[in-house]
Scaffold this motif. Structure first.
Motif, PDB file in Angstrom:
ATOM      1  N   GLY A 162       0.790  -1.224   0.000  1.00  0.00           N
ATOM      2  CA  GLY A 162       0.000   0.000   0.000  1.00  0.00           C
ATOM      3  C   GLY A 162       0.818   1.268   0.000  1.00  0.00           C
ATOM      4  O   GLY A 162       0.304   2.347   0.296  1.00  0.00           O
ATOM      5  N   GLY A 163       2.093   1.174  -0.365  1.00  0.00           N
ATOM      6  CA  GLY A 163       2.983   2.322  -0.272  1.00  0.00           C
ATOM      7  C   GLY A 163       2.730   3.425  -1.274  1.00  0.00           C
ATOM      8  O   GLY A 163       3.183   4.564  -1.071  1.00  0.00           O
ATOM      9  N   VAL A 164       2.029   3.124  -2.380  1.00  0.00           N
ATOM     10  CA  VAL A 164       1.761   4.150  -3.390  1.00  0.00           C
ATOM     11  C   VAL A 164       0.262   4.349  -3.614  1.00  0.00           C
ATOM     12  O   VAL A 164      -0.146   4.900  -4.639  1.00  0.00           O
ATOM     13  CB  VAL A 164       2.475   3.837  -4.724  1.00  0.00           C
ATOM     14  N   SER A 165      -0.563   3.917  -2.669  1.00  0.00           N
ATOM     15  CA  SER A 165      -1.995   4.168  -2.776  1.00  0.00           C
ATOM     16  C   SER A 165      -2.245   5.673  -2.743  1.00  0.00           C
ATOM     17  O   SER A 165      -1.656   6.394  -1.935  1.00  0.00           O
ATOM     18  CB  SER A 165      -2.747   3.495  -1.627  1.00  0.00           C
ATOM     19  N   ALA A 166      -3.131   6.134  -3.610  1.00  0.00           N
ATOM     20  CA  ALA A 166      -3.360   7.579  -3.752  1.00  0.00           C
ATOM     21  C   ALA A 166      -4.340   8.078  -2.688  1.00  0.00           C
ATOM     22  O   ALA A 166      -5.460   8.522  -2.984  1.00  0.00           O
ATOM     23  CB  ALA A 166      -3.876   7.890  -5.152  1.00  0.00           C
TER      24      ALA A 166
ATOM     25  N   THR B 193      12.426   2.440   0.073  1.00  0.00           N
ATOM     26  CA  THR B 193      11.880   1.275   0.784  1.00  0.00           C
ATOM     27  C   THR B 193      12.946   0.386   1.417  1.00  0.00           C
ATOM     28  O   THR B 193      12.620  -0.684   1.925  1.00  0.00           O
ATOM     29  CB  THR B 193      11.048   0.415  -0.181  1.00  0.00           C
ATOM     30  N   ARG B 194      14.215   0.786   1.370  1.00  0.00           N
ATOM     31  CA  ARG B 194      15.299  -0.033   1.916  1.00  0.00           C
ATOM     32  C   ARG B 194      15.274  -1.430   1.292  1.00  0.00           C
ATOM     33  O   ARG B 194      15.246  -2.457   1.962  1.00  0.00           O
ATOM     34  CB  ARG B 194      15.221  -0.123   3.442  1.00  0.00           C
ATOM     35  N   SER B 195      15.313  -1.452  -0.010  1.00  0.00           N
ATOM     36  CA  SER B 195      15.202  -2.686  -0.774  1.00  0.00           C
ATOM     37  C   SER B 195      16.389  -3.617  -0.526  1.00  0.00           C
ATOM     38  O   SER B 195      17.485  -3.166  -0.184  1.00  0.00           O
ATOM     39  CB  SER B 195      15.116  -2.333  -2.259  1.00  0.00           C
ATOM     40  N   ALA B 196      16.164  -4.907  -0.727  1.00  0.00           N
ATOM     41  CA  ALA B 196      17.224  -5.904  -0.638  1.00  0.00           C
ATOM     42  C   ALA B 196      17.195  -6.756  -1.901  1.00  0.00           C
ATOM     43  O   ALA B 196      16.151  -7.298  -2.254  1.00  0.00           O
ATOM     44  CB  ALA B 196      17.056  -6.791   0.594  1.00  0.00           C
ATOM     45  N   GLY B 197      18.316  -6.842  -2.603  1.00  0.00           N
ATOM     46  CA  GLY B 197      18.388  -7.619  -3.826  1.00  0.00           C
ATOM     47  C   GLY B 197      18.738  -9.068  -3.558  1.00  0.00           C
ATOM     48  O   GLY B 197      19.172  -9.437  -2.464  1.00  0.00           O
TER      49      GLY B 197
ATOM     50  N   GLU C 144       9.921   6.228   2.560  1.00  0.00           N
ATOM     51  CA  GLU C 144       8.744   5.897   1.764  1.00  0.00           C
ATOM     52  C   GLU C 144       8.003   7.126   1.236  1.00  0.00           C
ATOM     53  O   GLU C 144       6.772   7.139   1.154  1.00  0.00           O
ATOM     54  CB  GLU C 144       7.797   5.006   2.571  1.00  0.00           C
ATOM     55  N   GLY C 145       8.756   8.167   0.906  1.00  0.00           N
ATOM     56  CA  GLY C 145       8.129   9.354   0.342  1.00  0.00           C
ATOM     57  C   GLY C 145       7.416  10.230   1.341  1.00  0.00           C
ATOM     58  O   GLY C 145       6.726  11.170   0.955  1.00  0.00           O
TER      59      GLY C 145
ATOM     60  N   ILE D 225       1.761  17.098   3.469  1.00  0.00           N
ATOM     61  CA  ILE D 225       1.298  16.816   2.100  1.00  0.00           C
ATOM     62  C   ILE D 225       1.897  15.547   1.525  1.00  0.00           C
ATOM     63  O   ILE D 225       1.355  14.974   0.578  1.00  0.00           O
ATOM     64  CB  ILE D 225       1.586  17.998   1.149  1.00  0.00           C
ATOM     65  N   LEU D 226       3.041  15.074   2.089  1.00  0.00           N
ATOM     66  CA  LEU D 226       3.780  13.985   1.455  1.00  0.00           C
ATOM     67  C   LEU D 226       3.218  12.613   1.807  1.00  0.00           C
ATOM     68  O   LEU D 226       3.156  12.228   2.975  1.00  0.00           O
ATOM     69  CB  LEU D 226       5.252  14.048   1.849  1.00  0.00           C
ATOM     70  N   ASN D 227       2.797  11.884   0.790  1.00  0.00           N
ATOM     71  CA  ASN D 227       2.333  10.497   0.885  1.00  0.00           C
ATOM     72  C   ASN D 227       1.423  10.273   2.091  1.00  0.00           C
ATOM     73  O   ASN D 227       1.749   9.498   3.004  1.00  0.00           O
ATOM     74  CB  ASN D 227       3.522   9.538   0.929  1.00  0.00           C
ATOM     75  N   PRO D 228       0.262  10.910   2.098  1.00  0.00           N
ATOM     76  CA  PRO D 228      -0.638  10.796   3.253  1.00  0.00           C
ATOM     77  C   PRO D 228      -0.963   9.351   3.609  1.00  0.00           C
ATOM     78  O   PRO D 228      -1.185   8.510   2.741  1.00  0.00           O
ATOM     79  CB  PRO D 228      -1.895  11.546   2.775  1.00  0.00           C
ATOM     80  N   GLY D 229      -0.977   9.073   4.906  1.00  0.00           N
ATOM     81  CA  GLY D 229      -1.406   7.777   5.408  1.00  0.00           C
ATOM     82  C   GLY D 229      -0.364   6.679   5.398  1.00  0.00           C
ATOM     83  O   GLY D 229      -0.651   5.560   5.818  1.00  0.00           O
TER      84      GLY D 229
END
Length: 539
Positions: free
Chosen positions: A143-147, A216-220, A267-268, A531-535
């Motif tokens: 749900g990290g990019v839900s508008a 997102t602190r990704s891991a490859g 996460e924005g 304003i940034l990435n609410p919720g």
């Protein structure tokens, strides 16, 4: 631009025109013998069936944003907004396949062409109190990019796909600067022209972006050799509601806490990452693959722990449990499975767990020591073939999920991590919680990333989809798993998928209310009007 992401409207990962995975009749029969009968999916709903409210973007904001990015880079058509409405989790895809309720849809999509334009867009959104959701590859599964609009007048998605340049390469220092919208394959292509690689290859590699990796602190998959993404970052450039913020001037510093690590993983919510400076490495001249079978999950985890604590991990070190191994062998063909079972049984391996290894570059001595340790610990060498087979199909999981969804299967993943002494407890807790909610699902697990002190566990769950309540079915199962992970702080709520909205209720259990207050204070400092990435992350 539309062709690159129109798969979202079909509730799929696979884009139109691309090769999609499929299930043979034989594979489907075997799967149903494990999980029970499934009801094939209804036809995917057309995008016209998804309720899309009209844009609420105020006229002055529309004019200001168009003046910054150009009218052609301000998108307000329903289809263009829907395409950036959320990520690619099972729930995201189900909401598109079964649109019984509206999807959180942005009022507009803004495509800036430079870091300066990103900052100008934020300045406008601060002035008019408009929510901003940064968007890279859109591969979030939490749900990290839900508008989400929150308490704002409107919300826009800030799509960074035009920030797709390799800014610079420093061959002496082995560093490079990439814009945030560069996708994984493009980053490797551009760096390889200079003789370098980033070495960051998560399963989302084909779609995910440099900015998303950092946020997102990704891991490859090769993190044992190249490190997690935060290990690679030497600097970041962000646009924030209070102006640009640049971090990182040296490979190490004692000038207070490392604020790069505050920006990475935010996460924005603390700023929009526009450029990332990364450590790169020369392209490896060689790559070696090996595979072993180990008798039982507990012994397999013990051997991986020994590799980690002896400094002998391969760049890719991946251990599958019995169920995941059985599925991999089944997909290789029944006759191969039976022959392999006889071969392993004669060598004392009755519950095979597959261990896949890959070494990059010159590592002959380390590889020989690792092979010796595995053999002495009861591992049975299987040649390089299973490892090469895994490598060829390592990006196929999401496409195969599309076929499973069509067949009426609820299929989703979740991941966590803990210390070696708690691996068994965490593994059992998660499986028990999922079975309590789902009945008799097929639950597969593998150790995806290992460390001297512990490892991550990556679960894949398959069960017949409940046609009456497909979304609630998984929401309840995921909640049960999250509660099992969070109880007594036995594991982290996320090793590399991030927090988003799905894991936000469990964050305080891991970092404490005080830790949550610290994050909230940081957000107030850089984003006083929220304003940034609410919720997301902390709500």
């Amino acid at each position: 631009m539309t062709d690159s992401i129109d798969h979202r409207l079909r509730g799929a990962w696979t884009p139109d025109g691309a090769d999609a995975a499929h299930l043979t009749a034989k594979e489907l029969r075997w799967l149903r013998s494990r999980i029970g009968e499934t009801t094939p999916n209804d036809p995917v709903a057309p995008d016209s069936a998804i309720a899309t409210p009209p844009s609420q973007l105020p006229d002055p904001v529309r004019s200001a944003l168009a003046g910054i990015v150009g009218s052609g880079n301000l998108l307000e058509e329903p289809r263009e907004r829907l395409e950036r409405s959320g990520g690619l989790s099972y729930l995201d895809l189900m909401r598109r396949r079964h649109p019984t309720s509206g999807i959180a849809t942005p009022d507009a999509v803004v495509l800036p062409g430079s870091p300066q334009q990103v900052q100008q867009v934020l300045d406008v959104c601060v002035e008019y109190d408009i929510g901003v959701v940064p968007f890279g590859g859109g591969t979030s599964v939490v749900g990290g990019v839900s508008a989400l609009q929150g308490d704002k007048k409107a919300v826009v998605v800030l799509d960074l796909e035009r920030l797709n340049r390799l800014v610079s390469v420093d061959p002496i220092s082995h560093t490079a600067v990439l814009q945030a919208g560069v996708r994984g394959p493009d980053a490797e292509r551009m760096l390889s022209a200079h003789g370098f690689t980033l070495g960051h290859v998560p399963q989302s590699f084909e779609r995910a972006t440099i900015g998303g990796f950092a946020a997102t602190r990704s891991a490859g998959q090769a993190s044992a050799g190249y490190g997690r993404f935060e290990d690679m970052v030497t600097g970041v450039r962000l646009a924030t509601p209070r102006g640009e913020w640049e971090l990182g001037v040296a490979p190490a510093s004692a000038a207070g806490p490392d604020l790069r690590q505050l920006a990475i993983g935010s996460e924005g919510t603390l700023g929009v990452i526009t450029e990332v400076a990364v450590r790169v490495r020369p392209l490896p001249e060689t790559e070696h693959f090996e595979a072993f079978a180990v008798d039982g999950w507990e012994r397999g985890c013990g051997l991986v722990r020994q590799l980690a604590q002896s400094g002998l991990l391969a760049d890719i070190t991946r251990l599958s449990d019995v169920d995941e191994t059985q599925v991999q062998l089944q997909m290789a063909g029944t006759w191969k499975t039976n022959a392999l079972r006889r071969y392993l049984g004669a060598r004392g391996v009755d519950e095979p767990c597959l261990l896949v290894l890959s070494w990059h570059g010159e590592s002959a001595d380390r590889r020989k020591k690792a092979m010796r340790l595995l053999r002495s610990g009861g591992g049975v060498w299987l040649t390089s073939a299973p490892a090469r087979l895994w490598l060829r199909g390592r990006f196929g999981g999401p496409r195969q999920r599309d076929a499973l969804l069509d067949a009426g299967v609820c299929v989703e993943t979740l991941e966590t991590a803990t210390h070696w002494s708690k691996i068994g407890t965490l593994y059992d807790r998660v499986r028990t919680a999922l079975r309590r909610e789902l009945g008799h699902p097929l639950i597969m697990c593998h150790v995806s990333h290992s460390y001297e002190t512990g490892a991550s566990l990556y679960f894949t769950v398959l069960t017949p989809r409940d046609p009456a309540d497909p979304i609630g079915q998984w929401e309840r199962a995921k909640a049960a798993a999250c509660e099992a992970i969070s109880a007594d702080r036995v594991g982290t709520i996320s090793h590399h998928h991030a927090v988003g909205t799905d894991h936000a209720p469990y964050l305080a259990a891991e970092i404490g209310e005080l830790g949550r207050d610290v994050l909230a204070a940081a957000k107030r400092a850089v984003d006083p009007t929220g304003i940034l990435n609410p919720g997301k992350l902390i709500g």
